[in-house]
Write a protein that holds these residues in place. Sequence first.
Motif, PDB file in Angstrom:
ATOM      1  N   ASN A 177       0.816  -1.224   0.000  1.00 51.87           N
ATOM      2  CA  ASN A 177       0.000   0.000   0.000  1.00 51.87           C
ATOM      3  C   ASN A 177       0.840   1.261   0.000  1.00 51.87           C
ATOM      4  OD1 ASN A 177      -2.150  -1.651   0.154  1.00 51.87           O
ATOM      5  ND2 ASN A 177      -2.279  -1.564   2.408  1.00 51.87           N
ATOM      6  N   ASP A 203      -1.923  -1.050 -10.172  1.00 47.65           N
ATOM      7  CA  ASP A 203      -2.658  -0.905  -8.908  1.00 47.65           C
ATOM      8  C   ASP A 203      -3.337   0.469  -8.911  1.00 47.65           C
ATOM      9  OD1 ASP A 203      -3.582  -0.668  -6.315  1.00 47.65           O
ATOM     10  OD2 ASP A 203      -1.585  -0.471  -5.411  1.00 47.65           O
ATOM     11  N   SER A 204      -4.525   0.531  -9.519  1.00 45.61           N
ATOM     12  CA  SER A 204      -5.189   1.830  -9.710  1.00 45.61           C
ATOM     13  C   SER A 204      -5.491   2.499  -8.380  1.00 45.61           C
ATOM     14  CB  SER A 204      -6.499   1.656 -10.472  1.00 45.61           C
ATOM     15  OG  SER A 204      -6.281   0.960 -11.651  1.00 45.61           O
ATOM     16  N   GLN A 205      -6.056   1.727  -7.471  1.00 49.05           N
ATOM     17  CA  GLN A 205      -6.480   2.309  -6.189  1.00 49.05           C
ATOM     18  C   GLN A 205      -5.292   2.896  -5.431  1.00 49.05           C
ATOM     19  OE1 GLN A 205      -8.633  -0.646  -3.980  1.00 49.05           O
ATOM     20  NE2 GLN A 205      -9.589   0.947  -2.715  1.00 49.05           N
ATOM     21  N   GLY A 206      -4.223   2.097  -5.337  1.00 48.21           N
ATOM     22  CA  GLY A 206      -3.030   2.537  -4.615  1.00 48.21           C
ATOM     23  C   GLY A 206      -2.410   3.764  -5.272  1.00 48.21           C
ATOM     24  N   VAL A 208      -3.848   6.070  -7.212  1.00 48.25           N
ATOM     25  CA  VAL A 208      -4.689   7.267  -7.035  1.00 48.25           C
ATOM     26  C   VAL A 208      -4.519   7.807  -5.613  1.00 48.25           C
ATOM     27  CG1 VAL A 208      -7.092   8.069  -6.893  1.00 48.25           C
ATOM     28  CG2 VAL A 208      -6.344   6.656  -8.832  1.00 48.25           C
ATOM     29  N   HIS A 209      -4.505   6.902  -4.664  1.00 54.13           N
ATOM     30  CA  HIS A 209      -4.346   7.306  -3.262  1.00 54.13           C
ATOM     31  C   HIS A 209      -3.023   8.051  -3.063  1.00 54.13           C
ATOM     32  CE1 HIS A 209      -4.484   7.114   1.093  1.00 54.13           C
ATOM     33  NE2 HIS A 209      -3.260   6.582   1.078  1.00 54.13           N
ATOM     34  N   SER A 238      -7.886   0.163 -17.205  1.00 55.58           N
ATOM     35  CA  SER A 238      -8.436   0.884 -16.042  1.00 55.58           C
ATOM     36  C   SER A 238      -7.327   1.608 -15.274  1.00 55.58           C
ATOM     37  CB  SER A 238      -9.170  -0.080 -15.111  1.00 55.58           C
ATOM     38  OG  SER A 238      -8.276  -1.086 -14.696  1.00 55.58           O
ATOM     39  N   ALA A 242      -7.274   5.588 -14.633  1.00 58.15           N
ATOM     40  CA  ALA A 242      -7.178   6.099 -13.260  1.00 58.15           C
ATOM     41  C   ALA A 242      -6.013   7.078 -13.131  1.00 58.15           C
ATOM     42  CB  ALA A 242      -7.006   4.928 -12.286  1.00 58.15           C
TER      43      ALA A 242
END
Length: 455
Positions: A177, A203-206, A208-209, A238, A242
């Motif tokens: 993360n 790792d789109s979520q990571g 963007v975060h 994706s 992102a």
Amino acid sequence: MTIQSSVPEQLEPPLVGPRSHDAFRRARRVFPDGTTRVTIERDPIPRYMSHGRGAYLFDTDGRKFLDLNANFTTLIHGHAFAPVIAALEQQLRDGTCFANPTEKEIELAALICERVGGIDRIRFCNTGTEAVMFAIKAARAFTGRPGIAKIEGSYHGAYDWVEVSQAGTPETWGSPNEPHSVPYYKGMPASILSEVVPLRFNDSQGAVHQIRRHAASLAAIVLDPMPSRAGLIAPDPSFITALQDVAREQNVLIISDEVLNFRQSFNGAAARYGIEPDLYALGKIIGGGLPIGAVAGRAAVMEMFNADNNKPAVPQGGTFSANPMSMTAGLVAMQCLDQSAFTHLERLGEALRTRLVQAIERWQIAFSVTGAASLFRIHPKRYAPRDFRDAFCSASEAAVMKELTRFFAAEGIILPSAATACLSTPMGKAEMDFIAQVFEQFLASQAQRLEWSPT
Ligand SMILES: Cc1ncc(COP(=O)(O)O)c(C=O)c1O
């Protein structure tokens, strides 16, 4: 997942001839480790080459090899490409470098601007490293921020900021993360480490975060659309969406480092993967086999190099930048690289990757294949990796790769062991048959020792 391997401690004697041994003895007296590039493969010593012709290389001991390295993917037309030689012979007689511009640079620049929708303006330099460096400097000047985000494990040359997290290991890379900024050389300043945000590929979520969290200090995301050293893994659409959305939202620029991957299509790699970069870093194939780099992109950002008022935001020069030899070789090589040349390379690459995967399935041995267009990588893993951490080789996996590379060398093929393999325009079905057949022979020879992992 682990690979079942019992690679013998005593490997075959090295397949490097006496002239290479003699050269290396002399080289050790003048270079710190006997070489002048850390990227030179040695097993246990480098193979010294005498000359190259088309898809083939000949070593100083007279052995012939199909070259899947092509000077780290540079030589898309193979060695000693006749049209480039003819143009260079003339340019040699006319002079190799002047402190004045030549018309050749305009022609090469116009060709690239016409081919790549996102490139309005361009500047030439001498290496991909410089191209990346100047792109980052332009992004800093444009945004007023110092930092960059980059993909963990990806290689962008020798500018300090992009060297961060280029070669992490399970011991150093930190949690998924929040990947650590891993130093690349002893003494790398902590200030540089603090200005780089590593992201995990796909790792789109990571991502963007992390971008949102550090946006106030980020000038750009440096993105190689298919980072070779991180595994030559295709980007998820994706992930691209992102990254682009968060970059626009936070006014962070996107630098597409296509030094290696520009060879993925007539219009480059960003076009292939739906990326809309603000800046590009180019190199390798656009020099036709001579040293080159280029920083390019949107007119507004490229204005940072504009010296019309004497003081550009980012001064960019270089004794050999846009020298007429590199411009000439690059122009001819790129002109010969027309749509049909790309179609040829695309078909060869697709057919070869399919055949390699079919061989793996036939033999049920833990290998996988990644890549696109004229590029491929063989991984000693049952499942194709999705990011650098997945692609990272354990000691036993690295030993398997070494054995594979040795087997190929013994059969007359240069296959990079930890880097990307590539095809070139002089190759055809005969070369693809040769590669597929040698891989099949290797798998057959290993069938008793390397199996699918039970997991
Ligand atoms: C993606 C990428 N960026 C930058 C570079 C650095 O280019 P050069 O070796 O010309 O400095 C490379 C070299 O392999 C590369 O693959």
